[in-house]
Scaffold this motif. Structure first.
Motif, PDB file in Angstrom:
ATOM      1  N   ARG A 135      -1.203  24.989   0.895  1.00 59.87           N
ATOM      2  CA  ARG A 135      -0.653  23.669   1.240  1.00 59.87           C
ATOM      3  C   ARG A 135      -1.502  22.539   0.668  1.00 59.87           C
ATOM      4  N   VAL A 136      -2.821  22.602   0.892  1.00 56.88           N
ATOM      5  CA  VAL A 136      -3.687  21.522   0.407  1.00 56.88           C
ATOM      6  C   VAL A 136      -3.600  21.418  -1.118  1.00 56.88           C
ATOM      7  N   MET A 137      -3.711  22.556  -1.780  1.00 56.73           N
ATOM      8  CA  MET A 137      -3.744  22.544  -3.250  1.00 56.73           C
ATOM      9  C   MET A 137      -2.387  22.145  -3.835  1.00 56.73           C
ATOM     10  N   SER A 138      -1.285  22.641  -3.247  1.00 55.26           N
ATOM     11  CA  SER A 138       0.045  22.272  -3.753  1.00 55.26           C
ATOM     12  C   SER A 138       0.249  20.774  -3.648  1.00 55.26           C
ATOM     13  N   ARG A 139      -0.249  20.212  -2.574  1.00 60.48           N
ATOM     14  CA  ARG A 139      -0.077  18.771  -2.391  1.00 60.48           C
ATOM     15  C   ARG A 139      -1.005  17.991  -3.331  1.00 60.48           C
ATOM     16  N   TYR A 140      -2.234  18.390  -3.355  1.00 59.07           N
ATOM     17  CA  TYR A 140      -3.214  17.647  -4.166  1.00 59.07           C
ATOM     18  C   TYR A 140      -2.779  17.619  -5.637  1.00 59.07           C
ATOM     19  N   LEU A 178      -6.795  20.965   9.946  1.00 59.88           N
ATOM     20  CA  LEU A 178      -7.038  19.767  10.751  1.00 59.88           C
ATOM     21  C   LEU A 178      -6.418  18.493  10.179  1.00 59.88           C
ATOM     22  N   VAL A 179      -6.334  18.380   8.862  1.00 61.73           N
ATOM     23  CA  VAL A 179      -5.928  17.107   8.246  1.00 61.73           C
ATOM     24  C   VAL A 179      -4.632  17.259   7.445  1.00 61.73           C
ATOM     25  N   CYS A 180      -4.643  18.160   6.493  1.00 67.16           N
ATOM     26  CA  CYS A 180      -3.479  18.333   5.629  1.00 67.16           C
ATOM     27  C   CYS A 180      -2.524  19.308   6.319  1.00 67.16           C
ATOM     28  N   ARG A 181      -1.988  18.870   7.460  1.00 69.88           N
ATOM     29  CA  ARG A 181      -1.217  19.771   8.316  1.00 69.88           C
ATOM     30  C   ARG A 181       0.222  19.893   7.809  1.00 69.88           C
ATOM     31  N   ASN A 184       3.033  15.872   9.929  1.00 71.56           N
ATOM     32  CA  ASN A 184       2.122  14.791  10.353  1.00 71.56           C
ATOM     33  C   ASN A 184       0.711  14.952   9.786  1.00 71.56           C
ATOM     34  N   SER A 185       0.621  15.021   8.489  1.00 67.92           N
ATOM     35  CA  SER A 185      -0.703  15.068   7.849  1.00 67.92           C
ATOM     36  C   SER A 185      -1.452  13.780   8.117  1.00 67.92           C
ATOM     37  N   LEU A 186      -2.762  13.915   8.237  1.00 67.65           N
ATOM     38  CA  LEU A 186      -3.587  12.726   8.493  1.00 67.65           C
ATOM     39  C   LEU A 186      -4.200  12.249   7.166  1.00 67.65           C
ATOM     40  N   CYS A 187      -3.340  11.868   6.239  1.00 65.51           N
ATOM     41  CA  CYS A 187      -3.816  11.531   4.885  1.00 65.51           C
ATOM     42  C   CYS A 187      -4.851  10.415   4.896  1.00 65.51           C
ATOM     43  N   LEU A 188      -4.736   9.512   5.852  1.00 67.92           N
ATOM     44  CA  LEU A 188      -5.689   8.390   5.838  1.00 67.92           C
ATOM     45  C   LEU A 188      -7.101   8.855   6.176  1.00 67.92           C
ATOM     46  N   LYS A 189      -7.208  10.024   6.763  1.00 70.14           N
ATOM     47  CA  LYS A 189      -8.544  10.557   7.081  1.00 70.14           C
ATOM     48  C   LYS A 189      -8.992  11.589   6.062  1.00 70.14           C
ATOM     49  N   CYS A 190      -8.214  11.773   5.010  1.00 72.97           N
ATOM     50  CA  CYS A 190      -8.480  12.872   4.088  1.00 72.97           C
ATOM     51  C   CYS A 190      -9.468  12.473   2.987  1.00 72.97           C
ATOM     52  N   PRO A 191     -10.468  13.307   2.752  1.00 72.88           N
ATOM     53  CA  PRO A 191     -11.462  12.976   1.718  1.00 72.88           C
ATOM     54  C   PRO A 191     -10.875  13.068   0.297  1.00 72.88           C
ATOM     55  N   LEU A 192      -9.702  13.701   0.153  1.00 76.14           N
ATOM     56  CA  LEU A 192      -9.133  13.893  -1.186  1.00 76.14           C
ATOM     57  C   LEU A 192      -8.006  12.904  -1.487  1.00 76.14           C
ATOM     58  N   GLN A 193      -7.770  12.000  -0.558  1.00 75.06           N
ATOM     59  CA  GLN A 193      -6.583  11.149  -0.660  1.00 75.06           C
ATOM     60  C   GLN A 193      -6.488  10.358  -1.957  1.00 75.06           C
ATOM     61  N   LYS A 194      -7.630   9.839  -2.429  1.00 78.56           N
ATOM     62  CA  LYS A 194      -7.616   8.945  -3.592  1.00 78.56           C
ATOM     63  C   LYS A 194      -6.939   9.583  -4.820  1.00 78.56           C
ATOM     64  N   ASP A 195      -7.149  10.892  -4.993  1.00 77.93           N
ATOM     65  CA  ASP A 195      -6.590  11.554  -6.183  1.00 77.93           C
ATOM     66  C   ASP A 195      -5.451  12.500  -5.858  1.00 77.93           C
ATOM     67  N   CYS A 196      -4.905  12.418  -4.646  1.00 79.70           N
ATOM     68  CA  CYS A 196      -3.885  13.402  -4.246  1.00 79.70           C
ATOM     69  C   CYS A 196      -2.514  13.061  -4.851  1.00 79.70           C
ATOM     70  N   GLY A 197      -1.936  14.056  -5.542  1.00 75.81           N
ATOM     71  CA  GLY A 197      -0.650  13.859  -6.209  1.00 75.81           C
ATOM     72  C   GLY A 197       0.486  13.614  -5.236  1.00 75.81           C
ATOM     73  N   ALA A 198       0.612  14.472  -4.232  1.00 82.23           N
ATOM     74  CA  ALA A 198       1.731  14.332  -3.294  1.00 82.23           C
ATOM     75  C   ALA A 198       1.633  13.006  -2.546  1.00 82.23           C
ATOM     76  N   TYR A 199       0.424  12.596  -2.195  1.00 73.01           N
ATOM     77  CA  TYR A 199       0.251  11.341  -1.474  1.00 73.01           C
ATOM     78  C   TYR A 199       0.673  10.158  -2.343  1.00 73.01           C
ATOM     79  N   SER A 200       0.259  10.196  -3.602  1.00 76.95           N
ATOM     80  CA  SER A 200       0.596   9.052  -4.458  1.00 76.95           C
ATOM     81  C   SER A 200       2.104   9.017  -4.749  1.00 76.95           C
ATOM     82  N   LYS A 203       5.320  11.884  -1.144  1.00 78.41           N
ATOM     83  CA  LYS A 203       6.161  13.050  -0.828  1.00 78.41           C
ATOM     84  C   LYS A 203       5.321  14.189  -0.252  1.00 78.41           C
ATOM     85  N   VAL A 204       4.420  13.854   0.638  1.00 75.63           N
ATOM     86  CA  VAL A 204       3.483  14.848   1.155  1.00 75.63           C
ATOM     87  C   VAL A 204       4.188  16.076   1.729  1.00 75.63           C
ATOM     88  N   GLU A 205       5.190  15.844   2.587  1.00 80.21           N
ATOM     89  CA  GLU A 205       5.805  17.002   3.272  1.00 80.21           C
ATOM     90  C   GLU A 205       6.767  17.790   2.392  1.00 80.21           C
TER      91      GLU A 205
HETATM   92  S1  SF4 Z   1      -4.072  13.144   0.976  1.00 85.83           S
HETATM   93 FE1  SF4 Z   1      -2.711  14.022   2.467  1.00 85.83          FE
HETATM   94  S2  SF4 Z   1      -1.459  15.426   1.320  1.00 85.83           S
HETATM   95 FE2  SF4 Z   1      -3.188  14.945   0.028  1.00 85.83          FE
HETATM   96  S3  SF4 Z   1      -4.634  16.584   0.423  1.00 85.83           S
HETATM   97 FE3  SF4 Z   1      -5.125  14.901   1.800  1.00 85.83          FE
HETATM   98  S4  SF4 Z   1      -4.028  15.314   3.711  1.00 85.83           S
HETATM   99 FE4  SF4 Z   1      -3.166  16.603   2.094  1.00 85.83          FE
END
Ligand code: SF4
Length: 321
Positions: A135-140, A178-181, A184-200, A203-205
């Motif tokens: 899940r984390v990697m597919s989204r990132y 805990l975060v990339c659930r 209801n992912s907690l993207c705002l708390k995610c350390p990878l958010q800046k470069d995350c593909g799904a987030y940008s 379309k996270v879910e």
């Molecule tokens: S930003 Fe959101 S979707 Fe991307 S890895 Fe973090 S929790 Fe997952």
């Protein structure tokens, strides 16, 4: 960068799980990984603690009988895991291998578990790919495949931390839990958010892309609760090989895909296994009808390894205790 950010987050946010307190103990890592297959952390914790209390070392577990292990495993489901655990303990107690290839040759250890043990317990550079990691990697990476495991594994080979492989593996799983659930992912708390593909993409879910669903078949059977005059119930042991092998059951007809003639007014119990639904008609009798087994008084049922479907069938007898 990926790895540094992830590890820094993990150092701050990791949960204190019972198998993590003694990280260099491969027994704890192996036991927890087998229990966690198909089961949540919250469910596994009390089982893990009960196992460690009963069998503090691998040698203790290796000396336990299969029935003892199955009885302690009751409720965790997927009982082939318990049977393999028992077989595997005997091998590991002699020598605990540390590489992914050697671990893969052991009973009950598939590619994910072999990689997880090699990396977590022995800090080997092995890519463990479970549902959380996918899940984390597919989204990132916004992976566009409906079967992304292979791609995730390839990418991990480049990302794995050189020095802290075990922590990296646990950190990625922890982020997924805990975060990339799933919801209801907690993207705002995610350390990878800046470069995350799904987030940008916003379309996270949508990631990982859904697999096309297949409909499960239904099998049918009749179960017989056979009671002796003194109240004891007839139980028999299932064959060691196959589904729920070595566990106890009330006698049933073979589980077939054709529905037999139904007995009027007898209750129906439904249970779903990984590959099929089961519908069981429950029939009470005082005659053995040729079935053989052992007689167990209702108050002693709890001492036998009964799978969940049998607990459902015997619900009234178990609740009456
Ligand atoms: S930003 Fe959101 S979707 Fe991307 S890895 Fe973090 S929790 Fe997952």
């Amino acid at each position: 960068m990926f790895s540094e950010k992830l590890l820094a987050w993990y150092d701050k946010e990791r949960r204190d799980l019972p198998w993590r307190q003694n990280k260099k103990n491969p027994y704890y890592t192996w036991l927890s990984e087998i229990m966690l297959q198909q089961t949540t952390v919250a469910t596994v914790i009390p089982y893990f603690q009960a196992f460690i209390k009963e069998w503090p070392t691998l040698l203790d577990l290796a000396e336990a009988s299969l029935d003892q292990v199955l009885t302690k495993w009751q409720g965790l489901g997927y009982y082939s895991r318990a049977r393999n655990l028992h077989r595997c303990a005997k091998i590991l107690a002699k020598e605990f291998p540390s590489t992914e290839e050697q671990l893969l040759a052991l009973p009950g250890i598939g590619p994910y578990t072999a990689a997880a043990i090699a990396s977590i317990a022995f800090n080997q550079k092995a890519a463990a790919v479970d549902g959380n990691v996918v899940r984390v990697m597919s989204r990132y990476f916004a992976i566009g495949s409906r079967d992304p495991k292979g791609e995730v594994r390839e990418k991990l080979k480049y990302l794995l931390s050189e020095k802290r492989c075990g922590d990296f593996t646990e950190a990625l799983m922890e982020l997924g839990a805990l975060v990339c659930r799933p919801k209801n992912s907690l993207c705002l708390k995610c350390p990878l958010q800046k470069d995350c593909g799904a987030y940008s993409l916003g379309k996270v879910e949508d990631f990982p892309l859904k697999k096309l669903k297949r409909k499960l078949p239904t099998r049918y059977a009749t179960a017989f609760i056979i009671r002796r005059e003194d109240g004891a119930i007839l139980l028999r042991k299932r064959p060691l090989q196959g589904l729920l092998g070595g566990m106890m059951e009330v006698p049933t007809t073979p589980w077939k895909e054709q529905k037999g003639k139904s007995i009027k007014k007898s209750p129906i119990i439904r249970h779903t296994f990984t590959h099929f639904h089961l519908e069981v008609e429950v029939f009470h009798s005082t005659r053995t009808m040729g079935f053989e087994g052992i007689w167990v008084h209702p108050q002693d049922l709890k001492n036998y390894a009964l799978p969940t479907v049998m607990k459902k069938i015997l619900k009234r007898d178990l609740e009456a205790l």
